[in-house]
Design a protein around this motif. Structure first.
Motif: not given
Length: 449
Positions: A395-423
């Motif tokens: 579970l932890k590894q899955t969370i960390l991988t998903r979290l990093w992909n979102i923060l690194d701009g690799k997520d294309t779902s659009g669910h987290f577009d409220y987070l700016t690139t700077t943030e």
């Protein structure tokens, strides 16, 4: 008779998939009552590994002394051991606690919290304690501060708290909650009006019914500081304006018996965020533990190799749980603050951020924003919590991988577009430099940018 071990590989595989599908249905719908009492959790039958048990052992060994002059000194010293700041105090006057006979609008219960422990106290009553076991979740105790000095202080585990803290409010796991109700003149919730379990997404206007609230919040009203009267047609009379922008609670009750006089608006919002994320972490971990337990049990039953990594339905269960955690950590659908923001007690903000892990450029997940949202960087400090740090490995590894992909701009779902690139960049750096056990590739990726 054909046993699982005598089936062909194809039959065994089909049997495994069917069994895991049944498991998935059970875990995802959570229709079984008190699932946490079954294997592998066994909540009530398991000896906790939490701060209350550790403190009791230290007291018994004479390594920690608690000042037992009165209830307030006991409370103070216990809070110090649990790393709970006194400045975190909030007050609740609705009768929604173990000691309802001691709670009223004239005698509110005080609640304090740290990252991994919570305490409550009613004047003249017992100290209520919830400390976090990394696997089980919150463990609930009563501590009698008036016990004769000849007897040692004892944390009495109290599973009767699960009637509220282990069901639909929490979501079907042992949990900690902040409820907003419509309190009557004596503090009894008006049941016909329902209640709200408050989390990060709850609109500002639905918060704090039955709580005292000190601080400024502009023209937008909340439910705090006032009581309601139910009419014969089951509607209510309540004046929310009378509870707005309160900085002195003395107009509502005699504050003299209380060591602190605040029920801080910022502390309340932090508490609501923290309790909701804690419950999501507990729920996700329990689901993952059950999934891996069932997978292992079935593989052993079928005579197959025991796999440490989830497969098939167990994999889907863990992915689902991980997504819930990631959304909570990243403040998805966070309710907006009133226009102009909120102003609370600076003492709480100083105490809350005092030892927050900081990145090399001085940023922290505990940095407040308070104008449009609660925190400056929308990744929860609960990544440092005991529960998160001890999540089951898949579970932890899955969370960390998903979290990093979102923060690194690799997520294309659009669910987290409220987070700016700077943030996202700031959050990446904070996590890479401060999160215990962070994957090595995070640090490498940060150095390469």
């Amino acid at each position: 008779m054909t046993t699982p071990a005598s089936k062909s590989p194809t039959q065994r595989s089909s049997f495994l998939r069917l069994s895991l599908a049944i498991l998935a249905s059970s875990i995802l719908t959570i229709h079984a009552e008190d699932e946490y009492e079954n294997a592998p959790i066994r909540y009530s039958d398991t000896t906790p590994n939490d701060a209350a048990q550790q403190l009791e052992s230290l007291m018994a060994a004479g390594k920690v002394k608690i000042d037992r002059t009165d209830a307030w000194t006991v409370l103070r010293d216990v809070m110090k051991q649990f790393d709970i700041p006194q400045e975190s105090q909030v007050m609740v006057f609705s009768k929604t606690s173990k000691q309802n006979d001691r709670i009223s609008p004239q005698t509110p219960r005080v609640v304090y919290f740290g990252d991994n422990a919570y305490v409550g106290y009613c004047l003249g009553g017992s100290i209520e304690v919830a400390t976090i076991d990394p696997k089980l979740g919150p463990i609930f105790y009563l501590l009698d501060p008036y016990e004769v000095p000849a007897k040692p202080l004892h944390f009495q585990r109290d599973n009767s708290c699960l009637s509220c803290h282990g069901g639909p409010f929490t979501p079907e796991v042992p949990g900690v909650i902040v409820r907003s109700v419509y309190p009557g003149p004596e503090g009894h919730p008006i049941m016909s009006q329902g209640s709200t379990v408050v989390d990060t997404t709850t609109p500002f206007t639905d918060r704090w019914g039955g709580w005292y609230v000190t601080g400024r919040h502009g023209s937008v009203l909340h439910r705090g500081n006032v009581t309601a009267t139910e009419k014969n047609d089951q509607t209510i009379d309540i004046d929310f304006k009378a509870g707005a922008n309160i900085t002195d609670l003395a107009k509502f009750f005699d504050v003299t018996p209380y060591k602190r006089k605040q029920s801080d608006i910022v502390a309340l919002m932090v508490l609501e965020h923290q309790t909701s994320v804690q419950n999501i972490l507990t729920k996700a971990n329990h689901a993952a533990l059950r999934a891996m337990h069932m997978q292992t049990s079935l593989q052993r039953e079928l005579g197959e190799a025991i796999m440490s990594e989830p497969t098939g339905t167990a994999r889907r269960i863990i992915d689902h749980a991980a997504e819930d955690v990631v959304e909570a950590l990243l403040f998805k659908d966070e309710a907006a603050l009133p226009e102009g923001g909120i102003e609370g007690d600076p003492a709480f903000q100083t105490a809350f951020t005092k030892r927050a892990p900081q990145s090399s450029d001085g940023r922290s997940l505990k940095d407040f924003q308070l104008l449009h949202r609660l925190f400056k960087y929308r990744c929860s400090y609960m990544v440092y919590s005991l529960t998160f740090q001890h999540l089951t490995a898949p579970l932890k590894q899955t969370i960390l991988t998903r979290l990093w992909n979102i923060l690194d701009g690799k997520d294309t779902s659009g669910h987290f577009d409220y987070l700016t690139t700077t943030e996202r960049g700031h959050i990446r750096r904070i996590l890479a430099e401060t999160l215990p056990g962070v994957p090595a590739e995070w640090k490498k990726a940060l150095a390469a940018k």
